[in-house]
Scaffold this active site. Structure first.
Site, PDB file in Angstrom:
ATOM      1  N   GLU A  47      53.373  66.411  58.643  1.00 35.28           N
ATOM      2  CA  GLU A  47      52.365  66.513  59.572  1.00 35.28           C
ATOM      3  C   GLU A  47      52.042  68.097  59.807  1.00 35.28           C
ATOM      4  OE1 GLU A  47      50.880  64.740  63.941  1.00 35.28           O
ATOM      5  OE2 GLU A  47      52.720  64.312  63.262  1.00 35.28           O
ATOM      6  N   LYS A 118      43.737  62.146  61.588  1.00 34.35           N
ATOM      7  CA  LYS A 118      44.558  61.213  62.514  1.00 34.35           C
ATOM      8  C   LYS A 118      43.639  60.614  63.675  1.00 34.35           C
ATOM      9  CE  LYS A 118      48.970  61.488  65.231  1.00 34.35           C
ATOM     10  NZ  LYS A 118      49.874  62.428  65.658  1.00 34.35           N
ATOM     11  N   CYS A 151      51.764  59.913  61.610  1.00 35.86           N
ATOM     12  CA  CYS A 151      52.509  59.853  62.786  1.00 35.86           C
ATOM     13  C   CYS A 151      52.303  58.757  63.791  1.00 35.86           C
ATOM     14  CB  CYS A 151      52.709  61.161  63.464  1.00 35.86           C
ATOM     15  SG  CYS A 151      54.007  61.402  64.483  1.00 35.86           S
ATOM     16  N   VAL A 178      58.916  62.930  67.277  1.00 34.63           N
ATOM     17  CA  VAL A 178      59.841  63.518  68.266  1.00 34.63           C
ATOM     18  C   VAL A 178      60.647  62.352  68.789  1.00 34.63           C
ATOM     19  CG1 VAL A 178      58.041  65.225  68.788  1.00 34.63           C
ATOM     20  CG2 VAL A 178      58.189  63.056  69.852  1.00 34.63           C
TER      21      VAL A 178
END
Length: 289
Positions: A47, A118, A151, A178
């Protein structure tokens, strides 16, 4: 030559440098070339691979963003896909007028195929980007029907379901995972469980290319992986802190036949259209099967 040969898919786990587009393009080019030299026909980058992720302000994001497909990052990646004869999905910071999108460019041997934006924004992305407005396109390619998610899109099973119902075979997932609460560097990753479940329940190959490193205090998980259409991991997980290229072989014929779990059950055909909307109210045309 078999009628349905294996296709090699590569996920490039790299460490973009915040704000250094030239360096990121150079590094991604070297890794893409390495993946192609190893036989990959589809290469997936992380990304926002051209800019980095942790923008300090919208002004910074706007300054680094580019139009797609006419900007320099898009043009470099399109030319590379054409030269190498591969399909490429690369996360990019897109500017469209005054609007910014967390996007991915899709390119192939004959050039630009399209853009995915996205749909589901994570955290501070909401300060910089607009939510995607191009829906869930599925691209017809020589290696199969290709879709894209980015993501946090992977936290929504509707994304993969609608792609599968449109006939997708492979979903490329540029990502910047993350750490989630309770996650450890070498322990189970929530993103893995979601990708594996989506692959199994939809008969999809899901190729997740994450980034590594710490950027402006934010660590990234790494641990890219490729889940096969039966839900089993076929490549990875990669390391949590090193650049790496994962490669897996996918056989489209076997993957499509594999959706028939036994004499009675098919993961897509068994859906109860008498109880709920097969296309989730999206209006997308369902693939004739």
């Amino acid at each position: 030559m078999p009628a349905y040969p294996d296709t090699l898919i590569a996920c490039v786990q790299m460490h973009p440098v915040m704000g250094d587009v030239a360096a990121n393009l150079a590094r991604s080019t070297a890794l893409i070339e390495e993946a192609a030299a190893r036989g990959a026909k589809l290469v997936v980058l992380p990304e926002l691979a051209n800019t980095g992720y942790m923008f300090a302000s919208r002004d910074e994001a706007h300054a680094l963003a580019e139009p797609v497909p006419t900007g320099p990052s898009s043009q470099a990646w399109i030319a590379l896909a054409q030269r190498l004869g591969i399909f490429l999905v690369a996360g990019i910071t897109e500017r469209d007028g005054d609007k910014l999108y967390n996007a991915a460019i899709v390119a192939g041997p004959r050039g630009y195929l399209g853009t995915y934006r996205k749909l589901h924004l994570w955290g501070d992305e909401n300060l910089f980007f607009e939510a995607g407005n191009l829906g869930l396109p599925v691209f017809d390619t020589e290696i199969g029907k290709l879709a894209v998610a980015i993501c946090y899109d992977g936290w929504f099973p509707e994304v993969f379901r609608l792609q599968a119902m449109q006939g997708a075979d492979i979903v490329a997932v540029p990502t910047n995972w993350v750490p989630m609460p309770g996650q450890t560097p070498d322990g189970p990753a929530m993103a893995h469980s979601l990708a594996i479940a989506a692959a199994h329940s939809n008969g999809l190959t899901i190729a997740c290319a994450d980034r590594v490193g710490v950027e402006r205090g934010q660590p990234f998980v790494g641990r890219s992986l490729i889940a096969g259409s039966q839900g089993w991991i076929v490549a990875g997980p990669a390391s949590h802190d090193q650049e790496e290229i994962l490669i897996a072989a996918v056989n489209l014929k076997q993957a499509r036949h594999g959706r028939q779990l036994n004499a009675f059950n098919h993961v897509l055909r068994d859906r109860r259209g008498d109880v709920y909307d097969l296309m989730l109210g999206s209006g997308y045309p369902r693939l004739a099967r």
